[in-house]
Write a protein that holds these residues in place. Structure first.
Motif, PDB file in Angstrom:
ATOM      1  N   SER A 204      -5.896   6.592   2.148  1.00  0.00           N
ATOM      2  CA  SER A 204      -5.052   6.567   0.949  1.00  0.00           C
ATOM      3  C   SER A 204      -5.289   7.781   0.060  1.00  0.00           C
ATOM      4  N   GLU A 205      -6.521   8.250   0.002  1.00  0.00           N
ATOM      5  CA  GLU A 205      -6.816   9.434  -0.816  1.00  0.00           C
ATOM      6  C   GLU A 205      -6.166  10.675  -0.214  1.00  0.00           C
ATOM      7  N   HIS A 206      -6.248  10.801   1.104  1.00  0.00           N
ATOM      8  CA  HIS A 206      -5.727  12.000   1.747  1.00  0.00           C
ATOM      9  C   HIS A 206      -4.204  12.033   1.825  1.00  0.00           C
ATOM     10  N   THR A 207      -3.542  10.900   1.610  1.00  0.00           N
ATOM     11  CA  THR A 207      -2.075  10.928   1.573  1.00  0.00           C
ATOM     12  C   THR A 207      -1.557  11.742   0.398  1.00  0.00           C
ATOM     13  N   HIS A 208      -2.395  11.967  -0.601  1.00  0.00           N
ATOM     14  CA  HIS A 208      -1.969  12.676  -1.805  1.00  0.00           C
ATOM     15  C   HIS A 208      -2.173  14.190  -1.717  1.00  0.00           C
ATOM     16  N   ASN A 209      -2.744  14.677  -0.613  1.00  0.00           N
ATOM     17  CA  ASN A 209      -3.094  16.094  -0.512  1.00  0.00           C
ATOM     18  C   ASN A 209      -2.145  16.865   0.406  1.00  0.00           C
TER      19      ASN A 209
ATOM     20  N   CYS B  97       9.549  15.412  -7.073  1.00  0.00           N
ATOM     21  CA  CYS B  97       9.927  15.191  -5.679  1.00  0.00           C
ATOM     22  C   CYS B  97       8.717  14.753  -4.856  1.00  0.00           C
ATOM     23  N   LYS B  98       7.606  15.401  -5.056  1.00  0.00           N
ATOM     24  CA  LYS B  98       6.416  15.132  -4.250  1.00  0.00           C
ATOM     25  C   LYS B  98       5.957  13.686  -4.368  1.00  0.00           C
ATOM     26  N   LYS B  99       6.123  13.076  -5.534  1.00  0.00           N
ATOM     27  CA  LYS B  99       5.652  11.699  -5.705  1.00  0.00           C
ATOM     28  C   LYS B  99       6.353  10.756  -4.726  1.00  0.00           C
ATOM     29  N   HIS B 100       7.593  11.067  -4.361  1.00  0.00           N
ATOM     30  CA  HIS B 100       8.305  10.228  -3.405  1.00  0.00           C
ATOM     31  C   HIS B 100       7.748  10.385  -1.998  1.00  0.00           C
ATOM     32  N   PHE B 101       7.360  11.604  -1.636  1.00  0.00           N
ATOM     33  CA  PHE B 101       6.796  11.817  -0.307  1.00  0.00           C
ATOM     34  C   PHE B 101       5.394  11.231  -0.204  1.00  0.00           C
ATOM     35  N   ILE B 102       4.663  11.245  -1.318  1.00  0.00           N
ATOM     36  CA  ILE B 102       3.364  10.576  -1.345  1.00  0.00           C
ATOM     37  C   ILE B 102       3.567   9.074  -1.176  1.00  0.00           C
ATOM     38  N   GLN B 103       4.553   8.536  -1.902  1.00  0.00           N
ATOM     39  CA  GLN B 103       4.825   7.107  -1.799  1.00  0.00           C
ATOM     40  C   GLN B 103       5.304   6.735  -0.400  1.00  0.00           C
ATOM     41  N   ASP B 104       6.111   7.598   0.179  1.00  0.00           N
ATOM     42  CA  ASP B 104       6.587   7.401   1.550  1.00  0.00           C
ATOM     43  C   ASP B 104       5.408   7.363   2.515  1.00  0.00           C
ATOM     44  N   THR B 105       4.443   8.255   2.333  1.00  0.00           N
ATOM     45  CA  THR B 105       3.268   8.288   3.205  1.00  0.00           C
ATOM     46  C   THR B 105       2.401   7.049   2.992  1.00  0.00           C
ATOM     47  N   CYS B 106       2.229   6.643   1.740  1.00  0.00           N
ATOM     48  CA  CYS B 106       1.476   5.415   1.453  1.00  0.00           C
ATOM     49  C   CYS B 106       2.151   4.220   2.124  1.00  0.00           C
ATOM     50  N   PHE B 107       3.459   4.161   2.017  1.00  0.00           N
ATOM     51  CA  PHE B 107       4.218   3.071   2.629  1.00  0.00           C
ATOM     52  C   PHE B 107       4.002   3.050   4.134  1.00  0.00           C
ATOM     53  N   TYR B 108       4.100   4.215   4.754  1.00  0.00           N
ATOM     54  CA  TYR B 108       3.927   4.322   6.206  1.00  0.00           C
ATOM     55  C   TYR B 108       2.520   3.906   6.625  1.00  0.00           C
ATOM     56  N   GLU B 109       1.510   4.380   5.914  1.00  0.00           N
ATOM     57  CA  GLU B 109       0.127   4.130   6.313  1.00  0.00           C
ATOM     58  C   GLU B 109      -0.353   2.730   5.954  1.00  0.00           C
ATOM     59  N   CYS B 110       0.142   2.181   4.851  1.00  0.00           N
ATOM     60  CA  CYS B 110      -0.468   0.976   4.278  1.00  0.00           C
ATOM     61  C   CYS B 110       0.285  -0.322   4.513  1.00  0.00           C
ATOM     62  N   SER B 111       1.597  -0.260   4.704  1.00  0.00           N
ATOM     63  CA  SER B 111       2.397  -1.481   4.718  1.00  0.00           C
ATOM     64  C   SER B 111       2.105  -2.362   5.933  1.00  0.00           C
TER      65      SER B 111
ATOM     66  N   MET C  53       9.912   0.553  -1.454  1.00  0.00           N
ATOM     67  CA  MET C  53       8.820   1.504  -1.337  1.00  0.00           C
ATOM     68  C   MET C  53       7.966   1.510  -2.606  1.00  0.00           C
ATOM     69  N   TRP C  54       8.559   1.058  -3.702  1.00  0.00           N
ATOM     70  CA  TRP C  54       7.890   1.011  -5.001  1.00  0.00           C
ATOM     71  C   TRP C  54       7.840  -0.434  -5.489  1.00  0.00           C
ATOM     72  N   PHE C  55       6.672  -0.900  -5.880  1.00  0.00           N
ATOM     73  CA  PHE C  55       6.547  -2.237  -6.461  1.00  0.00           C
ATOM     74  C   PHE C  55       5.198  -2.335  -7.182  1.00  0.00           C
ATOM     75  N   PRO C  56       5.091  -3.231  -8.176  1.00  0.00           N
ATOM     76  CA  PRO C  56       3.830  -3.382  -8.914  1.00  0.00           C
ATOM     77  C   PRO C  56       2.732  -3.944  -8.024  1.00  0.00           C
ATOM     78  N   GLN C  57       1.513  -3.562  -8.307  1.00  0.00           N
ATOM     79  CA  GLN C  57       0.372  -4.038  -7.541  1.00  0.00           C
ATOM     80  C   GLN C  57       0.302  -5.560  -7.574  1.00  0.00           C
ATOM     81  N   GLY C  58       0.071  -6.146  -6.422  1.00  0.00           N
ATOM     82  CA  GLY C  58      -0.025  -7.594  -6.344  1.00  0.00           C
ATOM     83  C   GLY C  58       1.307  -8.301  -6.273  1.00  0.00           C
TER      84      GLY C  58
END
Length: 240
Positions: free
Chosen positions: A57-62, A82-96, A199-204
């Motif tokens: 998760s940390e490295h998805t931001h770099n 723009c970058k925040k969407h690609f970070i979120q896209d990567t988080c979604f791909y890796e974490c969901s 792709m975006w939602f509040p924690q929990g």
């Protein structure tokens, strides 16, 4: 003794349940989803049940992180909006953990055996992504393939022209569906519909399990991942 029909029904139910909470067989994914003590920034909404580790998760931001050596700023420096969407896209791909209905086996695997295809993305997520990136620059329509990797990270292929996103992708639909080889499917469903993945939602407050369940019950899935097939076989053997 249990009848064969009943045993197959049990296997089907077990596989369906797993498909609502499963990790892809890919480069950095965990074998099975579970809680993580602390996920980094934009990946934090998945901390209660994630297919990614805290390190991932940390490295998805770099930029040019060890995950894939992929550089978002391959033309000009990508804007933060723009970058925040690609970070979120990567988080979604890796974490969901709720992408089971859309997981497919990769025909010629190199760094992953499975991927997701045609995930029905909520209209708001796709349109906002496109609006925030439309004036940024890229040289390619499909970011999955065709790059020059001789330097160790992705660079534009020879003679590829850097243009604004809105020229490469005239609509939000074209961007969301083409940029990752049909990983996403553009929909006109809103987040309140219960028929699109967010792709975006509040924690929990991850709404995507119910969406996956809706599609799993609506129609046959594109194909049961190999990991679930193995699970089903083992369960069947135990029941015989």
């Amino acid at each position: 003794m249990l009848t064969l029909t009943f045993m197959l029904a049990l296997v089907s139910v077990a596989a369906s349940i797993d498909m609502l909470n499963v990790c892809m067989d890919s480069k950095h994914h965990k074998v099975a989803p579970g809680p993580e003590g602390n996920l980094y920034q934009q990946c934090s909404p998945w901390k209660d049940n994630a297919c990614c580790t805290a390190d991932t998760s940390e490295h998805t931001h770099n930029d040019n992180s060890y995950l894939y050596n992929f550089n978002w700023s391959h033309c000009r420096v990508m804007t933060d909006a723009c970058k925040k969407h690609f970070i979120q896209d990567t988080c979604f791909y890796e974490c969901s953990p709720h992408l089971g209905p859309w997981i497919q086996t990769v025909v010629n695997p190199t760094w992953r055996r499975e991927r997701f295809v045609d995930v029905p993305l909520c209209q708001e997520d796709c349109v906002t992504w496109w609006n925030d990136c439309k004036d940024d620059f890229t040289c390619k329509e499909n970011w999955h393939k065709g790059w020059n990797w001789t330097s160790g990270h992705n660079e534009c292929p020879a003679k590829a022209e850097c243009r604004k996103f809105k020229e490469v992708f005239p609509t939000a639909q074209s961007m969301c569906e083409k940029i990752w080889s049909k990983s996403y499917k553009y929909t006109t469903y809103t987040k309140t519909s219960g028929k699109c993945i967010q792709m975006w939602f509040p924690q929990g407050q991850n709404p995507n399990r119910k969406v996956a369940e809706y599609y799993l019950n609506k129609a046959p899935s594109p194909g049961i991942p190999a990991s679930l097939f193995s699970f089903s076989v083992v369960l069947l053997m135990l029941l015989i």
